[in-house]
Design a protein around this motif. Structure first.
Motif, PDB file in Angstrom:
ATOM      1  N   ALA A   1       0.834  -1.206   0.000  1.00 62.04           N
ATOM      2  CA  ALA A   1       0.000   0.000   0.000  1.00 62.04           C
ATOM      3  C   ALA A   1       0.864   1.250   0.000  1.00 62.04           C
ATOM      4  CB  ALA A   1      -0.924  -0.009   1.219  1.00 62.04           C
ATOM      5  N   LEU A   2       1.911   1.242   0.802  1.00 65.62           N
ATOM      6  CA  LEU A   2       2.808   2.390   0.905  1.00 65.62           C
ATOM      7  C   LEU A   2       3.459   2.706  -0.436  1.00 65.62           C
ATOM      8  CD1 LEU A   2       4.166   4.415   2.849  1.00 65.62           C
ATOM      9  CD2 LEU A   2       5.875   2.659   3.349  1.00 65.62           C
ATOM     10  N   GLN A   3       3.799   1.672  -1.196  1.00 62.76           N
ATOM     11  CA  GLN A   3       4.442   1.872  -2.486  1.00 62.76           C
ATOM     12  C   GLN A   3       3.489   2.382  -3.557  1.00 62.76           C
ATOM     13  OE1 GLN A   3       7.633   2.154  -1.905  1.00 62.76           O
ATOM     14  NE2 GLN A   3       8.324   0.755  -3.499  1.00 62.76           N
ATOM     15  N   HIS A   4       2.231   1.995  -3.486  1.00 59.41           N
ATOM     16  CA  HIS A   4       1.342   2.225  -4.626  1.00 59.41           C
ATOM     17  C   HIS A   4       0.246   3.261  -4.417  1.00 59.41           C
ATOM     18  CE1 HIS A   4       3.237  -0.903  -6.988  1.00 59.41           C
ATOM     19  NE2 HIS A   4       3.227  -1.665  -5.920  1.00 59.41           N
ATOM     20  N   VAL A   5       0.010   3.711  -3.197  1.00 55.74           N
ATOM     21  CA  VAL A   5      -0.967   4.788  -3.003  1.00 55.74           C
ATOM     22  C   VAL A   5      -0.415   6.061  -3.642  1.00 55.74           C
ATOM     23  CG1 VAL A   5      -1.857   6.360  -1.242  1.00 55.74           C
ATOM     24  CG2 VAL A   5      -2.174   3.909  -0.981  1.00 55.74           C
ATOM     25  N   PRO A   6      -1.227   6.797  -4.390  1.00 54.48           N
ATOM     26  CA  PRO A   6      -0.724   7.988  -5.104  1.00 54.48           C
ATOM     27  C   PRO A   6      -0.397   9.150  -4.172  1.00 54.48           C
ATOM     28  CG  PRO A   6      -3.098   7.797  -5.348  1.00 54.48           C
ATOM     29  CD  PRO A   6      -2.650   6.535  -4.689  1.00 54.48           C
ATOM     30  N   SER A   7       0.481  10.015  -4.665  1.00 53.29           N
ATOM     31  CA  SER A   7       0.836  11.235  -3.947  1.00 53.29           C
ATOM     32  C   SER A   7       1.059  12.342  -4.970  1.00 53.29           C
ATOM     33  CB  SER A   7       2.101  11.030  -3.102  1.00 53.29           C
ATOM     34  OG  SER A   7       3.195  10.632  -3.916  1.00 53.29           O
ATOM     35  N   SER A   8       0.864  13.587  -4.570  1.00 54.15           N
ATOM     36  CA  SER A   8       1.005  14.703  -5.504  1.00 54.15           C
ATOM     37  C   SER A   8       2.424  14.786  -6.042  1.00 54.15           C
ATOM     38  CB  SER A   8       0.644  16.022  -4.803  1.00 54.15           C
ATOM     39  OG  SER A   8       1.527  16.279  -3.732  1.00 54.15           O
ATOM     40  N   PHE A   9       2.548  14.942  -7.352  1.00 49.48           N
ATOM     41  CA  PHE A   9       3.841  15.019  -8.025  1.00 49.48           C
ATOM     42  C   PHE A   9       4.706  13.791  -7.729  1.00 49.48           C
ATOM     43  CE2 PHE A   9       2.232  19.221  -8.042  1.00 49.48           C
ATOM     44  CZ  PHE A   9       2.878  19.969  -8.992  1.00 49.48           C
ATOM     45  N   ASN A  10       4.057  12.676  -7.368  1.00 45.79           N
ATOM     46  CA  ASN A  10       4.772  11.453  -6.976  1.00 45.79           C
ATOM     47  C   ASN A  10       5.801  11.763  -5.879  1.00 45.79           C
ATOM     48  OD1 ASN A  10       5.268   8.660  -7.119  1.00 45.79           O
ATOM     49  ND2 ASN A  10       6.992   8.951  -8.511  1.00 45.79           N
ATOM     50  N   SER A  11       5.413  12.624  -4.955  1.00 47.98           N
ATOM     51  CA  SER A  11       6.339  13.066  -3.906  1.00 47.98           C
ATOM     52  C   SER A  11       6.658  11.981  -2.888  1.00 47.98           C
ATOM     53  CB  SER A  11       5.764  14.288  -3.188  1.00 47.98           C
ATOM     54  OG  SER A  11       4.469  14.002  -2.680  1.00 47.98           O
ATOM     55  N   GLN A  12       5.738  11.016  -2.703  1.00 48.30           N
ATOM     56  CA  GLN A  12       5.961   9.862  -1.823  1.00 48.30           C
ATOM     57  C   GLN A  12       6.361  10.301  -0.405  1.00 48.30           C
ATOM     58  OE1 GLN A  12       8.058   6.503  -3.844  1.00 48.30           O
ATOM     59  NE2 GLN A  12       8.226   7.924  -5.576  1.00 48.30           N
ATOM     60  N   SER A  13       5.515  11.118   0.194  1.00 49.65           N
ATOM     61  CA  SER A  13       5.788  11.658   1.525  1.00 49.65           C
ATOM     62  C   SER A  13       5.295  10.774   2.667  1.00 49.65           C
ATOM     63  CB  SER A  13       5.150  13.045   1.658  1.00 49.65           C
ATOM     64  OG  SER A  13       3.755  12.981   1.373  1.00 49.65           O
ATOM     65  N   ASN A  14       4.573   9.701   2.358  1.00 49.51           N
ATOM     66  CA  ASN A  14       4.040   8.836   3.407  1.00 49.51           C
ATOM     67  C   ASN A  14       5.128   7.988   4.061  1.00 49.51           C
ATOM     68  OD1 ASN A  14       1.300   9.608   3.071  1.00 49.51           O
ATOM     69  ND2 ASN A  14       1.149   8.280   1.281  1.00 49.51           N
ATOM     70  N   ARG A  15       5.011   7.795   5.362  1.00 48.81           N
ATOM     71  CA  ARG A  15       5.925   6.943   6.129  1.00 48.81           C
ATOM     72  C   ARG A  15       5.090   6.127   7.114  1.00 48.81           C
ATOM     73  NH1 ARG A  15       8.301   8.817   2.518  1.00 48.81           N
ATOM     74  NH2 ARG A  15      10.272   9.984   2.500  1.00 48.81           N
ATOM     75  N   VAL A  16       5.562   4.925   7.443  1.00 55.97           N
ATOM     76  CA  VAL A  16       4.792   4.028   8.311  1.00 55.97           C
ATOM     77  C   VAL A  16       5.709   3.283   9.273  1.00 55.97           C
ATOM     78  CG1 VAL A  16       3.340   1.954   8.365  1.00 55.97           C
ATOM     79  CG2 VAL A  16       2.942   3.679   6.618  1.00 55.97           C
ATOM     80  N   VAL A  17       5.220   3.071  10.492  1.00 52.37           N
ATOM     81  CA  VAL A  17       5.844   2.177  11.468  1.00 52.37           C
ATOM     82  C   VAL A  17       4.753   1.220  11.939  1.00 52.37           C
ATOM     83  CG1 VAL A  17       6.862   1.987  13.776  1.00 52.37           C
ATOM     84  CG2 VAL A  17       7.578   3.837  12.248  1.00 52.37           C
ATOM     85  N   VAL A  18       5.028  -0.082  11.947  1.00 52.91           N
ATOM     86  CA  VAL A  18       4.067  -1.068  12.425  1.00 52.91           C
ATOM     87  C   VAL A  18       4.585  -1.667  13.734  1.00 52.91           C
ATOM     88  CG1 VAL A  18       2.743  -3.145  11.885  1.00 52.91           C
ATOM     89  CG2 VAL A  18       3.441  -1.606  10.035  1.00 52.91           C
ATOM     90  N   LEU A  19       3.723  -1.685  14.736  1.00 46.76           N
ATOM     91  CA  LEU A  19       4.073  -2.221  16.048  1.00 46.76           C
ATOM     92  C   LEU A  19       3.256  -3.472  16.333  1.00 46.76           C
ATOM     93  CD1 LEU A  19       3.985   1.141  18.060  1.00 46.76           C
ATOM     94  CD2 LEU A  19       5.993   0.049  17.019  1.00 46.76           C
TER      95      LEU A  19
END
Length: 255
Positions: A91-109
């Protein structure tokens, strides 16, 4: 491809040769559409990759409809932690972002790390919630801790600020667009986990817990916490969900 191009060229009217470039392009596009089966046309703005799993719009909509908020949750997992990590990473790799900026980050606990999050969230809240109101808040903290894990969603401000500097004209929009992308990621992960039989609920104890999270899990200072998705085994059914008439929320023109 050469044969298709030749066929289209033969179909062009004689006036095409003397028309302006924009007009020639428009005419060629129109003829190309007429000679291309509807099923073969693509309207994507970015190159598409074929999915390994055939799927329909109705199947996607069913997943969206089935995504609900579940309380309380257990530590029973219907899938392995490795599968959960795989889902989040995809999901993190393929969810779209503006200008393909890829600003999303995730930590799983998982497990003890997940419990640690809700232990110190409890401590932080206990210092500011009035004693007479603590019973309800304390009960919520215990409920979240009893689940199996938590997904922490962040927006990397270094990326956002970098895009602001690069595209100054849209500087004030990039924080908003980053939030849009993060929201899509949250919904995608939530829906995917539920498709695997898990339950989840979305929480927002930021910014109260931001500093402690950054310290405990060495999260970069540029990562801004946005939400916490608590997940685990379902212990009951989701509550009733009311809907306002769709006619109050939808308009369509030109169809």
């Amino acid at each position: 491809m050469q044969r298709a191009t030749t066929s289209i060229a033969r179909a062009l009217p004689s006036s095409f040769r003397i028309a302006s470039k924009p007009r020639r392009a428009a005419t060629a596009l129109q003829i190309l559409r007429q000679n291309t089966p509807l099923s073969a046309r693509s309207y994507a703005t970015t190159p598409a990759t074929m999915s390994a799993t055939p799927i329909s719009a109705n199947a996607v909509l069913d997943l969206i409809k089935n995504r609900r908020t579940y309380y309380p949750l257990s530590k029973d997992l219907t899938i392995t932690p490795a599968r959960i990590e795989e889902i989040v990473k995809e999901a993190l790799q393929h969810v779209p972002s503006s200008f393909n900026s890829q600003s999303n980050r995730v930590v799983v606990l998982f497990g003890a790390e997940h419990e640690k999050l809700w232990d110190f969230t409890t401590e932080i809240l206990k210092a500011i919630v009035p004693t007479e109101a603590w019973a309800g808040t304390g009960g919520k903290m215990a409920m979240f801790k009893a689940a199996a894990g938590t997904v922490l969603f962040f927006e990397d401000q270094a990326v956002v600020e970098g895009m602001q500097a690069k595209f100054a004209l849209y500087a004030d929009r990039f924080p908003v667009w980053a939030a849009h992308s993060d929201a899509m990621l949250q919904h995608t992960v939530w829906t995917a986990l539920e498709a695997e039989g898990l339950g989840a609920n979305l929480q927002h104890y930021n910014p109260l817990v931001d500093a402690k999270i950054a310290e405990e899990w060495k999260v970069p200072s540029t990562w801004k916490l946005a939400a916490q998705l608590v997940f685990g085994g379902k212990t009951g059914e989701a509550g009733e969900k009311a809907f306002n008439p769709v006619e109050e929320k939808f308009k369509s023109f030109g169809a």
